[in-house]
Design a protein around this motif. Structure first.
Motif, PDB file in Angstrom:
ATOM      1  N   THR A 203      12.503  20.458   2.058  1.00  0.00           N
ATOM      2  CA  THR A 203      12.474  20.265   0.610  1.00  0.00           C
ATOM      3  C   THR A 203      12.394  18.795   0.236  1.00  0.00           C
ATOM      4  N   ALA A 206       7.326  15.754  -0.072  1.00  0.00           N
ATOM      5  CA  ALA A 206       6.440  16.043  -1.198  1.00  0.00           C
ATOM      6  C   ALA A 206       5.245  16.868  -0.723  1.00  0.00           C
ATOM      7  N   PRO A 207       4.719  17.746  -1.584  1.00  0.00           N
ATOM      8  CA  PRO A 207       3.574  18.577  -1.191  1.00  0.00           C
ATOM      9  C   PRO A 207       2.403  17.777  -0.632  1.00  0.00           C
ATOM     10  N   ASP A 208       2.102  16.646  -1.228  1.00  0.00           N
ATOM     11  CA  ASP A 208       0.987  15.837  -0.722  1.00  0.00           C
ATOM     12  C   ASP A 208       1.266  15.318   0.680  1.00  0.00           C
ATOM     13  N   ILE A 210       3.218  16.832   2.895  1.00  0.00           N
ATOM     14  CA  ILE A 210       3.082  17.992   3.782  1.00  0.00           C
ATOM     15  C   ILE A 210       1.630  18.156   4.185  1.00  0.00           C
ATOM     16  N   GLN A 211       0.722  18.033   3.234  1.00  0.00           N
ATOM     17  CA  GLN A 211      -0.694  18.186   3.542  1.00  0.00           C
ATOM     18  C   GLN A 211      -1.194  17.080   4.459  1.00  0.00           C
ATOM     19  N   SER A 236      -3.156  26.874   6.884  1.00  0.00           N
ATOM     20  CA  SER A 236      -2.770  26.259   5.618  1.00  0.00           C
ATOM     21  C   SER A 236      -3.967  25.603   4.961  1.00  0.00           C
TER      22      SER A 236
END
Length: 236
Positions: A203, A206-208, A210-211, A236
């Motif tokens: 958590t 950040a989503p970016d 993770i990518q 993914s």
């Protein structure tokens, strides 16, 4: 019977300290008081370029030092230092019979720790995880008698995990996996029963970011597919 040497081979931040402390609850296990590489007699030598497999150590000194700390009357002499991952073959030469536990953990959890604690950028952290995975797979190919263990199984299914360990190495049958142990986590050093710390770590990413990690992982589909993490990140 002579003692068996048990080494936990894992990248840093993989949960090896938790496993190391739980294994010490067995009456058959003697462990060093710290990572073998960090003992005061050895730190200057073993912490110089520890992840370079060509670094030459004085293994006679290492052995003598470790033996001073181990209880030779125990059936299992336990050691864990993450850089052992890159020199398992050398350990086999100096400690017989050698047994390896190969511990792996979700790449995002390890990348979070590398970023937070070592200020490593996300792509470099992901690449480092791939390097460590490659070392693991090479060890398992060379030593198929090693015991492969995933952090996620250990925290979600501890009874099955430690039953399997005892089937592999019967001297570990009295490990108390319910014991509260002290270890460093994303929440600091705390004493607690075996707990899954992955959700708290993930958590924080950040989503970016993770990518960014996933993008690197997807460059290695054949490696990732040999682990449970392929199902998580290759699509993914």
């Amino acid at each position: 019977m002579p003692a068996k040497y048990l080494f936990i081979l894992s990248p840093p931040y993989s949960g090896s300290t938790v496993l190391w402390r739980l294994l010490q609850t067995s009456s058959q296990v003697s462990a060093l008081p710290d990572e073998g590489q960090k003992l005061p007699e050895l730190r200057n030598m073993m912490r110089e370029r520890p992840w370079d497999p060509d670094t030459v150590f004085d293994w006679e000194l290492v052995s003598k030092t470790w033996y001073r700390y181990w209880d030779g009357d125990k059936a299992i002499l336990l050691e864990k230092s993450p850089p052992h991952l890159c020199r398992s073959a050398i350990l086999e030469q100096h400690f017989k019979p050698t047994h390896f536990i190969c511990l792996m953990r979700d790449p995002l959890a390890i990348c979070e720790a590398l970023h937070r604690r070592n200020n490593m950028d996300w792509e470099a952290a992901a690449q480092r995880w791939i390097e460590w995975l490659t070392m693991h797979l090479e060890i398992l190919e060379r030593r198929p008698d090693s015991h492969l263990l995933y952090y996620e199984d250990m925290v979600a299914r501890p009874r099955q995990t430690f039953t399997a360990l005892a089937s592999w190495l019967p001297e570990l049958r009295d490990v108390d996996y319910r014991s509260a142990i002290e270890a460093h986590s994303v929440e600091g050093v705390q004493r607690r029963p075996l707990s899954d710390m992955n959700p708290q770590k993930l958590t924080r990413i950040a989503p970016d970011d993770i990518q960014r990690v996933v993008h690197v992982l997807q460059d290695y589909p054949s490696l990732l597919a040999r682990t449970p993490y392929g199902a998580l990140y290759l699509s993914s």
